[in-house]
Design a protein around this motif. Structure first.
Motif, short mmCIF file in Angstrom:
data_model
loop_
_atom_site.label_atom_id
_atom_site.label_comp_id
_atom_site.label_asym_id
_atom_site.label_seq_id
_atom_site.Cartn_x
_atom_site.Cartn_y
_atom_site.Cartn_z
N GLN A 1 35.01 29.43 41.76
CA GLN A 1 35.06 29.05 43.16
C GLN A 1 35.74 30.14 43.98
O GLN A 1 36.70 30.77 43.51
N LEU A 2 35.25 30.33 45.18
CA LEU A 2 35.81 31.36 46.05
C LEU A 2 37.00 30.77 46.82
O LEU A 2 36.96 30.59 48.02
N ASN A 3 38.07 30.49 46.08
CA ASN A 3 39.29 29.98 46.70
C ASN A 3 40.24 31.14 47.01
O ASN A 3 39.88 32.31 46.85
N ASP A 4 41.44 30.81 47.45
CA ASP A 4 42.38 31.86 47.86
C ASP A 4 42.72 32.82 46.73
O ASP A 4 42.77 34.04 46.92
N SER A 5 42.98 32.27 45.54
CA SER A 5 43.34 33.14 44.42
C SER A 5 42.17 34.04 44.02
O SER A 5 42.37 35.21 43.67
N MET A 6 40.95 33.50 44.09
CA MET A 6 39.78 34.32 43.77
C MET A 6 39.57 35.39 44.82
O MET A 6 39.20 36.54 44.49
N ARG A 7 39.79 35.06 46.07
CA ARG A 7 39.68 36.07 47.14
C ARG A 7 40.66 37.22 46.90
O ARG A 7 40.30 38.39 47.03
N ARG A 8 41.90 36.89 46.53
CA ARG A 8 42.88 37.94 46.26
C ARG A 8 42.45 38.80 45.08
O ARG A 8 42.59 40.02 45.10
N ARG A 9 41.93 38.16 44.07
CA ARG A 9 41.48 38.90 42.89
C ARG A 9 40.33 39.84 43.21
O ARG A 9 40.32 41.00 42.80
N LEU A 10 39.34 39.35 43.95
CA LEU A 10 38.18 40.18 44.28
C LEU A 10 38.56 41.32 45.22
O LEU A 10 38.04 42.44 45.09
N LEU A 11 39.46 41.04 46.15
CA LEU A 11 39.95 42.12 47.02
C LEU A 11 40.65 43.20 46.19
O LEU A 11 40.48 44.40 46.44
N TRP B 1 37.26 45.04 53.16
CA TRP B 1 36.31 44.30 52.32
C TRP B 1 36.26 42.80 52.60
O TRP B 1 35.49 42.09 51.96
N GLY B 2 37.06 42.33 53.54
CA GLY B 2 37.10 40.89 53.79
C GLY B 2 35.75 40.28 54.12
O GLY B 2 35.42 39.18 53.66
N ASN B 3 34.91 40.99 54.88
CA ASN B 3 33.60 40.44 55.26
C ASN B 3 32.55 40.64 54.18
O ASN B 3 31.40 40.24 54.36
N LYS B 4 32.93 41.24 53.06
CA LYS B 4 31.97 41.46 51.97
C LYS B 4 32.27 40.57 50.76
O LYS B 4 31.55 40.64 49.76
N LEU B 5 33.29 39.75 50.86
CA LEU B 5 33.74 38.99 49.70
C LEU B 5 32.71 37.98 49.21
O LEU B 5 32.51 37.82 48.00
N GLU B 6 32.04 37.28 50.13
CA GLU B 6 31.09 36.26 49.70
C GLU B 6 29.94 36.86 48.91
O GLU B 6 29.55 36.33 47.86
N SER B 7 29.38 37.96 49.39
CA SER B 7 28.27 38.59 48.67
C SER B 7 28.76 39.18 47.34
O SER B 7 28.05 39.12 46.33
#
Length: 235
Positions: A212-222, A102-108
């Motif tokens: 904001q799409l920071n590191d912690s948010m990326r981990r949460r969304l993943l 899912w890494g390439n889908k995080l922004e959308s």
């Protein structure tokens, strides 16, 4: 019958394992972990990644000294290799699986979720009396008293203890009707009494804190995407 486990004086046979797991409501967890194991079976980790994973694990669990680390290993594992294979490396593989899938889908996905992830700080007074609600709204408009003063005296919810202040909270965690009102508000904007269930609410937005799409948010969304996928597999 084959002995599988010896727990104190109790011997558990192979034939008893599944009924016991079922009676202890552990079968769903076993199935969950089995699905994860299948998903990460092909994931490989470099020695550098493994060493970094060990370091992170020890830091997160506040195992900062060799003595603390050894004590943890002796308590939960037979050896460091057991720990690596059963716990740390498995967690590392799960994280790599999440990023690869899912890494390439995080922004959308973030943009889709942002309206719920934005945080707000707002002031709230709630009452069931229409006359009181209208009177308090008038006093606030005319600046006869502060929001905090009126909240302490009249608000009938727990917010009375904080002078009406609530937050920061994510918009996705509050009532949809109130979240919608706050999402279109400007800081400092006061709204006339709004009916919500059995209450009349007087609301003022104090601050909007965009997600904001920071590191912690990326981990949460993943983690969210992973859990959603896992629930689909389980069902």
């Amino acid at each position: 019958m084959t002995t599988v486990l010896q727990l104190g004086k109790r011997t558990i046979t192979a034939e008893e394992v599944i009924p016991l797991l079922s009676s202890y409501q552990m079968l769903p967890q076993l199935l969950r972990e089995s699905i994860i194991d299948q998903a990460i079976a092909s994931i490989e980790c470099t020695s550098e990644e493994t060493a970094f994973a060990y370091q992170q694990f020890y830091q997160q669990n506040q195992l900062t000294s060799d003595i603390q680390q050894q004590a943890w290993l002796e308590r939960y594992c037979n050896s460091q290799n057991d720990l690596g294979e059963a716990l740390i490396v498995r967690m590392l593989k799960i994280e790599k699986f999440k990023r690869a899938t899912w890494g390439n889908k995080l922004e959308s996905y973030f943009l889709k979720r942002k309206s719920q992830l934005d945080q707000v700080i707002y002031s709230l007074i709630r009452t069931k009396d229409k006359g009181i609600a209208e009177e308090l709204y008038f006093r606030l408009q005319e600046r006869e008293q502060t929001f905090a003063e009126l909240a302490y005296e009249y608000s009938q919810g727990s917010e009375a203890q904080t002078g009406g202040i609530i937050g920061p909270v994510e918009l996705g965690t509050i009532h949809p009707k109130l979240a919608q009102l706050l999402s279109i508000s400007q800081p400092g904007q006061l709204w006339s009494p709004m009916p919500l269930e059995e209450w009349l609410l007087i609301v003022r937005l104090e601050k909007l804190i965009p997600a904001q799409l920071n590191d912690s948010m990326r981990r949460r969304l993943l983690r969210e995407l992973f859990e959603g996928w896992l629930q689909q597999q389980l069902s």
